[in-house]
Write a protein that holds these residues in place. Structure first.
Motif, PDB file in Angstrom:
ATOM      1  N   THR A  72       0.833  -1.204   0.000  1.00  0.00           N
ATOM      2  CA  THR A  72       0.000   0.000   0.000  1.00  0.00           C
ATOM      3  C   THR A  72       0.864   1.248   0.000  1.00  0.00           C
ATOM      4  N   HIS A  73       1.939   1.219   0.752  1.00  0.00           N
ATOM      5  CA  HIS A  73       2.874   2.350   0.787  1.00  0.00           C
ATOM      6  C   HIS A  73       3.454   2.619  -0.599  1.00  0.00           C
ATOM      7  N   ARG A  74       3.840   1.560  -1.284  1.00  0.00           N
ATOM      8  CA  ARG A  74       4.407   1.726  -2.632  1.00  0.00           C
ATOM      9  C   ARG A  74       3.385   2.350  -3.577  1.00  0.00           C
ATOM     10  N   TRP A  75       2.135   1.903  -3.462  1.00  0.00           N
ATOM     11  CA  TRP A  75       1.100   2.470  -4.315  1.00  0.00           C
ATOM     12  C   TRP A  75       0.862   3.943  -3.988  1.00  0.00           C
ATOM     13  N   LEU A  76       0.770   4.271  -2.708  1.00  0.00           N
ATOM     14  CA  LEU A  76       0.546   5.659  -2.312  1.00  0.00           C
ATOM     15  C   LEU A  76       1.672   6.574  -2.784  1.00  0.00           C
ATOM     16  N   LYS A  77       2.892   6.082  -2.697  1.00  0.00           N
ATOM     17  CA  LYS A  77       4.052   6.926  -2.982  1.00  0.00           C
ATOM     18  C   LYS A  77       4.359   7.024  -4.466  1.00  0.00           C
ATOM     19  N   THR A  78       4.210   5.922  -5.194  1.00  0.00           N
ATOM     20  CA  THR A  78       4.656   5.904  -6.592  1.00  0.00           C
ATOM     21  C   THR A  78       3.564   5.513  -7.586  1.00  0.00           C
ATOM     22  N   GLY A  79       2.428   5.041  -7.085  1.00  0.00           N
ATOM     23  CA  GLY A  79       1.391   4.551  -7.986  1.00  0.00           C
ATOM     24  C   GLY A  79       1.595   3.117  -8.423  1.00  0.00           C
ATOM     25  N   GLU A  80       2.609   2.445  -7.857  1.00  0.00           N
ATOM     26  CA  GLU A  80       2.911   1.070  -8.241  1.00  0.00           C
ATOM     27  C   GLU A  80       1.741   0.143  -7.924  1.00  0.00           C
ATOM     28  N   LEU A  81       1.328  -0.632  -8.909  1.00  0.00           N
ATOM     29  CA  LEU A  81       0.251  -1.598  -8.728  1.00  0.00           C
ATOM     30  C   LEU A  81       0.799  -3.009  -8.885  1.00  0.00           C
ATOM     31  N   ASN A  82       0.378  -3.870  -7.982  1.00  0.00           N
ATOM     32  CA  ASN A  82       0.801  -5.257  -7.999  1.00  0.00           C
ATOM     33  C   ASN A  82      -0.450  -6.113  -8.122  1.00  0.00           C
ATOM     34  N   ASP A  83      -0.482  -6.979  -9.145  1.00  0.00           N
ATOM     35  CA  ASP A  83      -1.683  -7.772  -9.400  1.00  0.00           C
ATOM     36  C   ASP A  83      -2.088  -8.623  -8.199  1.00  0.00           C
ATOM     37  N   LYS A  84      -1.108  -9.232  -7.544  1.00  0.00           N
ATOM     38  CA  LYS A  84      -1.424 -10.075  -6.385  1.00  0.00           C
ATOM     39  C   LYS A  84      -1.979  -9.227  -5.243  1.00  0.00           C
ATOM     40  N   TRP A  85      -1.450  -8.015  -5.118  1.00  0.00           N
ATOM     41  CA  TRP A  85      -1.954  -7.099  -4.088  1.00  0.00           C
ATOM     42  C   TRP A  85      -3.423  -6.777  -4.350  1.00  0.00           C
TER      43      TRP A  85
END
Length: 242
Positions: A72-85
């Motif tokens: 969630t932190h990665r998504w908030l900070k960079t927009g990174e999306l992970n399919d498994k997430w």
């Protein structure tokens, strides 16, 4: 009397968290160690973080980093999306943050960045979200990934012959490093338990709050357990991570 209390995976269940803290009769004298995975599950993921930020201003808290917090932190900070997430609760966090301002999101990013990967107290008790793999201890890990993804520590503890004692030839070296180890990450409901489970010197506090279980707290000295209602009963219109 000062207590050291450890709380398992919350997964967005703010209603369960508030209920649990009230039932435990938390005071400013308590030290509260949160084992991570604050988000991804029930609809209050972002609200859990806001609540904990305010709660920590009045209470002594240690916040460990879980795998869901890292994603969630990665998504908030960079927009990174992970399919498994996204498949395992991430979408609930994305939905929860739609109502948050950029300023609020930045405050949450700081909260995620200030989390710790593990904590060792003065009694040589280790607190970590998932586990560690290096036989010399967590400080020797080459990457932080095991701290919030490893399941081998718990699997090993469950497989230890109860007759084996620390120091004996076949006793696992990792378990000898600490007096006690407290983890979350792997719900004990998978082995048919509904309260924190103990094998060897490892205590698992994840009682399946993300699914059909309760949110749990353990007093590490007395081993007294406090639990919320089943979290799904507090969110009757939702399915969590089911």
């Amino acid at each position: 009397m000062k207590r050291t209390l450890v709380i398992g995976d919350i997964h967005g269940g703010l209603k369960a968290l508030v209920q649990l803290l009230e039932r435990a009769k938390i005071t400013p004298d308590d030290k509260i160690i949160f084992l991570g995975d604050y988000v991804d599950g029930w609809s209050d993921s972002a609200n859990v973080v806001s609540y904990l930020i305010e709660f920590s201003k009045q209470n002594t808290c240690i916040f460990l980093r879980g795998n869901h917090d890292d994603l969630t932190h990665r998504w908030l900070k960079t927009g990174e999306l992970n399919d498994k997430w996204l498949q395992h609760g991430g979408q609930s966090s994305i939905d929860a943050y739609r109502r948050f301002t950029n300023k609020e999101k930045q405050e949450h990013i700081r909260f995620f960045e200030e989390m710790v990967n593990y904590y060792i107290d003065a009694e040589n008790r280790l607190f970590v979200h998932a586990g560690f793999t290096n036989q010399k201890g967590p400080e020797e890990e080459y990457t932080p990934t095991p701290f919030y993804w490893d399941r081998t520590l718990w699997e090993m503890a469950m497989a230890v012959n109860p007759a084996l004692k620390p120091g004996e030839t076949h006793y696992p070296k990792r378990l000898e490093l600490f007096r006690e180890i407290y983890i979350g990450h792997t719900p004990v409901t998978r082995i048919g338990e509904d309260k924190p489970a103990n094998f060897a010197n490892v205590f698992n506090i994840d009682t399946g709050a993300a699914f059909m279980g309760k949110l749990s707290l353990l007093d590490v000295n007395s081993k007294k357990v406090v639990q919320s209602d089943p979290v799904h009963s507090l969110y009757p219109d939702e399915s969590g991570r089911n």
